[in-house]
Design a protein around this motif. Structure first.
Motif, mmCIF file in Angstrom:
data_model
loop_
_atom_site.group_PDB
_atom_site.id
_atom_site.type_symbol
_atom_site.label_atom_id
_atom_site.label_comp_id
_atom_site.label_asym_id
_atom_site.label_seq_id
_atom_site.Cartn_x
_atom_site.Cartn_y
_atom_site.Cartn_z
ATOM 1 N N PRO A 108 0.814 -1.203 0.000
ATOM 2 C CA PRO A 108 0.000 0.000 0.000
ATOM 3 C C PRO A 108 0.850 1.256 0.000
ATOM 4 O O PRO A 108 1.951 1.291 0.518
ATOM 5 N N MET A 109 0.278 2.328 -0.597
ATOM 6 C CA MET A 109 0.982 3.596 -0.702
ATOM 7 C C MET A 109 0.731 4.508 0.489
ATOM 8 O O MET A 109 1.422 5.490 0.672
ATOM 9 N N VAL A 110 -0.288 4.237 1.266
ATOM 10 C CA VAL A 110 -0.706 5.217 2.254
ATOM 11 C C VAL A 110 -0.653 4.596 3.638
ATOM 12 O O VAL A 110 -0.226 3.470 3.834
ATOM 13 N N ALA A 111 -1.147 5.360 4.606
ATOM 14 C CA ALA A 111 -1.282 4.943 5.984
ATOM 15 C C ALA A 111 0.046 4.490 6.557
ATOM 16 O O ALA A 111 1.070 5.114 6.360
ATOM 17 N N ASP A 112 0.043 3.363 7.290
ATOM 18 C CA ASP A 112 1.220 2.987 8.063
ATOM 19 C C ASP A 112 2.446 2.733 7.207
ATOM 20 O O ASP A 112 3.562 3.047 7.605
ATOM 21 N N HIS A 155 10.403 0.850 -2.367
ATOM 22 C CA HIS A 155 9.035 1.074 -1.938
ATOM 23 C C HIS A 155 8.301 1.929 -2.978
ATOM 24 O O HIS A 155 8.887 2.848 -3.566
ATOM 25 N N PRO A 156 7.020 1.646 -3.227
ATOM 26 C CA PRO A 156 6.269 2.446 -4.207
ATOM 27 C C PRO A 156 6.303 3.945 -3.917
ATOM 28 O O PRO A 156 6.262 4.756 -4.839
ATOM 29 N N TYR A 157 6.354 4.315 -2.637
ATOM 30 C CA TYR A 157 6.413 5.728 -2.286
ATOM 31 C C TYR A 157 7.642 6.380 -2.916
ATOM 32 O O TYR A 157 7.554 7.447 -3.530
ATOM 33 N N LEU A 158 8.796 5.736 -2.792
ATOM 34 C CA LEU A 158 10.026 6.314 -3.330
ATOM 35 C C LEU A 158 10.004 6.319 -4.854
ATOM 36 O O LEU A 158 10.441 7.285 -5.496
ATOM 37 N N ARG A 159 9.489 5.279 -5.449
ATOM 38 C CA ARG A 159 9.402 5.232 -6.911
ATOM 39 C C ARG A 159 8.447 6.315 -7.430
ATOM 40 O O ARG A 159 8.688 6.927 -8.475
ATOM 41 N N THR A 160 7.372 6.551 -6.695
ATOM 42 C CA THR A 160 6.455 7.630 -7.055
ATOM 43 C C THR A 160 7.170 8.970 -7.038
ATOM 44 O O THR A 160 7.054 9.774 -7.979
ATOM 45 N N ARG A 161 7.919 9.238 -5.957
ATOM 46 C CA ARG A 161 8.649 10.505 -5.858
ATOM 47 C C ARG A 161 9.626 10.652 -7.014
ATOM 48 O O ARG A 161 9.810 11.743 -7.563
ATOM 49 N N PHE A 202 1.116 4.124 -9.235
ATOM 50 C CA PHE A 202 1.399 3.548 -7.924
ATOM 51 C C PHE A 202 0.277 3.829 -6.926
ATOM 52 O O PHE A 202 0.077 3.078 -5.977
ATOM 53 N N GLY A 203 -0.451 4.933 -7.121
ATOM 54 C CA GLY A 203 -1.520 5.276 -6.191
ATOM 55 C C GLY A 203 -2.868 4.693 -6.547
ATOM 56 O O GLY A 203 -3.776 4.661 -5.705
ATOM 57 N N ALA A 204 -3.013 4.211 -7.770
ATOM 58 C CA ALA A 204 -4.322 3.745 -8.229
ATOM 59 C C ALA A 204 -4.937 2.660 -7.345
ATOM 60 O O ALA A 204 -6.155 2.687 -7.091
ATOM 61 N N LEU A 258 -0.461 10.878 -0.922
ATOM 62 C CA LEU A 258 -1.763 10.355 -1.321
ATOM 63 C C LEU A 258 -2.696 10.311 -0.120
ATOM 64 O O LEU A 258 -2.418 9.646 0.885
ATOM 65 N N ASN A 259 -3.794 11.037 -0.220
ATOM 66 C CA ASN A 259 -4.785 11.074 0.845
ATOM 67 C C ASN A 259 -6.149 11.370 0.224
ATOM 68 O O ASN A 259 -6.286 11.398 -1.007
ATOM 69 N N ALA A 260 -7.141 11.598 1.080
ATOM 70 C CA ALA A 260 -8.500 11.786 0.560
ATOM 71 C C ALA A 260 -8.642 13.062 -0.253
ATOM 72 O O ALA A 260 -9.582 13.186 -1.045
ATOM 73 N N PHE A 261 -7.734 14.010 -0.083
ATOM 74 C CA PHE A 261 -7.771 15.227 -0.898
ATOM 75 C C PHE A 261 -7.044 15.015 -2.222
ATOM 76 O O PHE A 261 -7.582 15.230 -3.296
ATOM 77 N N SER A 262 -5.788 14.572 -2.139
ATOM 78 C CA SER A 262 -4.956 14.483 -3.342
ATOM 79 C C SER A 262 -5.321 13.313 -4.246
ATOM 80 O O SER A 262 -4.836 13.240 -5.379
ATOM 81 N N VAL A 263 -6.173 12.412 -3.783
ATOM 82 C CA VAL A 263 -6.596 11.317 -4.660
ATOM 83 C C VAL A 263 -7.259 11.871 -5.921
ATOM 84 O O VAL A 263 -7.239 11.232 -6.977
ATOM 85 N N SER A 264 -7.801 13.080 -5.832
ATOM 86 C CA SER A 264 -8.412 13.701 -7.014
ATOM 87 C C SER A 264 -7.385 14.021 -8.087
ATOM 88 O O SER A 264 -7.742 14.209 -9.255
ATOM 89 N N PHE A 265 -6.106 14.088 -7.717
ATOM 90 C CA PHE A 265 -5.078 14.476 -8.677
ATOM 91 C C PHE A 265 -4.540 13.294 -9.477
ATOM 92 O O PHE A 265 -3.573 13.435 -10.222
ATOM 93 N N LEU A 266 -5.165 12.142 -9.362
ATOM 94 C CA LEU A 266 -4.704 10.973 -10.118
ATOM 95 C C LEU A 266 -5.093 11.051 -11.591
ATOM 96 O O LEU A 266 -4.507 10.360 -12.425
ATOM 97 N N THR A 267 -6.089 11.866 -11.938
ATOM 98 C CA THR A 267 -6.434 12.087 -13.352
ATOM 99 C C THR A 267 -6.648 13.586 -13.550
ATOM 100 O O THR A 267 -7.009 14.311 -12.611
ATOM 101 N N LEU A 268 -6.459 14.035 -14.781
ATOM 102 C CA LEU A 268 -6.682 15.453 -15.060
ATOM 103 C C LEU A 268 -8.149 15.843 -14.866
ATOM 104 O O LEU A 268 -8.451 16.929 -14.364
ATOM 105 N N GLU A 269 -9.054 14.948 -15.260
ATOM 106 C CA GLU A 269 -10.468 15.291 -15.104
ATOM 107 C C GLU A 269 -10.831 15.465 -13.636
ATOM 108 O O GLU A 269 -11.489 16.446 -13.257
#
Length: 547
Positions: free
Chosen positions: A2-6, A212-218, A246-248, A423-434
């Motif tokens: 997982p990308m988020v939480a713990d 870790h996916p977090y580092l690859r994302t960065r 990675f966040g999908a 990645l959180n409940a706010f930035s999840v909207s940034f996974l697509t341009l729409e």
């Protein structure tokens, strides 16, 4: 993975790639801190119970338990550190600072103890003491990889770039395979314009599945930044899309949380009326001068905040969670039932005594965060994306002013899409341009609904483009609106920045001279923005950006 939480919190803590502020779960330091702690005894049962309460978000009970632990075990090193982090997380920072000082007095100023204290000082919003402790630790012995990286990052934020590079070079000489250090070295190289060094390093990190996916994302987002600077729009879009893969897997539960937040925002906007605001103002009498600086992320809030913070009659704070996490939820949500009930009705049910308690908690917490009393100065609270909570904010401080930063909606959406956000409940909207465009429209539509209900002298909109074209005039207008006299210190804001550590993700940008490179940047990406132009068009016209 997982990308988020713990999982992400553990990577942040262990690798030093950390946001400023207190990670509320970074307790139990032998598991989640870079520095080790000398242990002379097993953890007391009460300490384990205090941690468990904190992890359950039963914060007040946890703090009481930590106090009880320290009464029985006043010199237990892990109890001192864990309690400091917990109290710091609740903005009882003076107490937290005292506990870290006590830890050093108990453990001694060894390299390991200083490293752990430095990390904890940073987590309780004492960046300068963190930097001093980590420097002292590094002077005693070569730091381990994660501690050295944290020192390098703090030096970088403090503007000591050469010292940061020297520390990082030493870390990588001792541990050439330290991926987090390699990433930060490449990230700094991009800022210097040295893409030739950065690109192969970042590509290697992004492509190695063992990381870790977090580092690859960065790494992918850093690649997007590098190729964007080189003028390769298609390459930047490709790298950003690669990062978002990675966040999908974590998107659906976060979107469900976001839908609850949206529902709450709608409820608050409907409940808020001019008559209610007038009633709240009568009940409150007066309160210390306060300005909320908000708007969409990537709209220029950091620039105007750092400029205004140089004024002697004002103090500002970097983004924090005091209001959104600790003050608003108990008022808006039934205990233990987040996301249920009608937040608007609960807001209207909050009486004058409850509002006074909210104010007292807020101003006490802000003075702890600043490390000094406000003493009549204006408090400028920069918190992008707090727009949907403005009604609750005004219940707390009904005389506060609202300053909203505007920028061309197309530039805002593009910047949110291309840049990294946790990645959180706010930035999840940034996974697509729409979804990015719709998130922006939702937030600014909410602002326009609320704006129409506010007295004209209680709100102001300021354009990023005006700051770039006429910083003195734009800042002067805002300062006058706040009720302050002009000060020439404002135009020397970069000197003020040099004396302070900033926690904003855009700290490096605001240290540089103001430039126009980001104005109208969307035109280079018009091909990719075409599908969302109809979504943004009404706000482009409304805010006066139509050509």
């Amino acid at each position: 993975m997982p990308m988020v939480a713990d999982a992400e919190r553990a990577v942040l803590a262990k690798c030093g790639i950390i946001q400023f502020g207190c990670d509320p779960r970074a307790l139990g330091t032998q598991d989640c801190c870079a520095a080790s702690i000398p242990m002379n005894a097993a953890d007391p049962q009460e300490l384990k119970e205090a941690r468990a309460l904190w992890l359950q978000d039963r914060c007040d009970e946890a703090l009481a338990k930590f106090d009880a632990v320290l009464m029985r075990h006043p010199d237990h090193p892990l109890a001192l550190i864990d309690a400091a982090r917990a109290f710091g997380g609740r903005y009882q920072i003076a107490k937290a600072e005292t506990l870290v000082d006590r830890y050093l007095a108990t453990a001694g100023r060894t390299a390991a103890a200083l490293a752990l204290a430095g990390q904890t000082y940073r987590m309780i919003h004492r960046g300068r003491k963190a930097l001093d402790s980590l420097k002292e630790a590094a002077g005693l012995s070569a730091p381990d990889a994660a501690t050295g990286l944290e020192l390098a990052m703090l030096l970088d934020r403090a503007g000591e770039m050469e010292a940061a590079e020297a520390v990082l070079s030493g870390v990588l000489a001792r541990d050439p395979g330290f991926a987090e250090g390699r990433f930060f070295r490449a990230h700094v190289a991009i800022r210097r314009g040295d893409a030739e060094q950065a690109l192969p390093e970042l590509e290697a990190i992004a492509g190695e599945t063992r990381h870790h996916p977090y580092l690859r994302t960065r790494a992918c987002y850093a690649l997007a930044e590098a190729v964007d600077r080189a003028g390769d729009a298609a390459g930047a879009i490709d790298q950003a899309l690669r990062a978002k893969e990675f966040g999908a897997p974590d998107a659906d539960p976060l979107r469900r949380i976001d839908s609850l937040i949206r529902k709450q925002g709608d409820q608050l906007a409907r409940a808020f009326t001019p008559a209610k605001l007038a009633q709240w103002q009568r009940e409150a009498g007066g309160h210390p001068p306060l300005v909320l600086l908000t708007g969409s992320p990537r709209s220029g809030t950091t620039l105007i905040e750092k400029v205004l913070d140089a004024h002697p009659g004002l103090r500002s704070s970097d983004e924090h969670d005091l209001f959104a996490r600790f003050i608003a939820p108990p008022v808006l949500q039934p205990p233990g039932k987040a996301g249920t009930g009608d937040a608007g009705k609960r807001l209207l049910a909050a009486d004058a005594r409850r509002a006074a308690k909210m104010r007292a908690t807020y101003f006490a917490g802000m003075e702890e965060l600043l490390g000094e009393p406000l003493a009549g100065r204006v408090m400028l609270d920069k918190n992008p994306s707090l727009t949907e909570l403005i009604p609750a904010w005004l219940r707390m401080a009904p005389h506060s002013k609202i300053l909203v930063m505007l920028r061309d909606p197309r530039d805002v959406v593009l910047s949110c899409f291309l840049n990294y956000f946790p990645l959180n409940a706010f930035s999840v909207s940034f996974l697509t341009l729409e979804h990015t465009a719709r998130r922006y429209v939702r937030e600014m539509d909410c602002w326009l609904r609320l704006r129409d209900k506010l007295p004209p002298d209680q709100w102001r909109e300021t354009r990023y483009e005006d700051c770039v074209d006429d910083l003195r005039g734009t800042a002067g207008g805002v300062i006058g609106w706040m009720g302050l006299e002009w000060s020439d210190d404002v135009m020397d804001y970069r000197e003020t920045l040099a004396r302070r550590l900033t926690g904003s993700p855009t700290y490096a940008d605001v240290r540089a001279p103001v430039h126009r490179r980001a104005v109208g940047k969307w035109r280079r990406y018009e091909e990719w923005l075409a599908p969302v132009q109809p979504i943004l068009a009404p706000l482009v016209r409304r805010f006066g950006y139509e050509e």
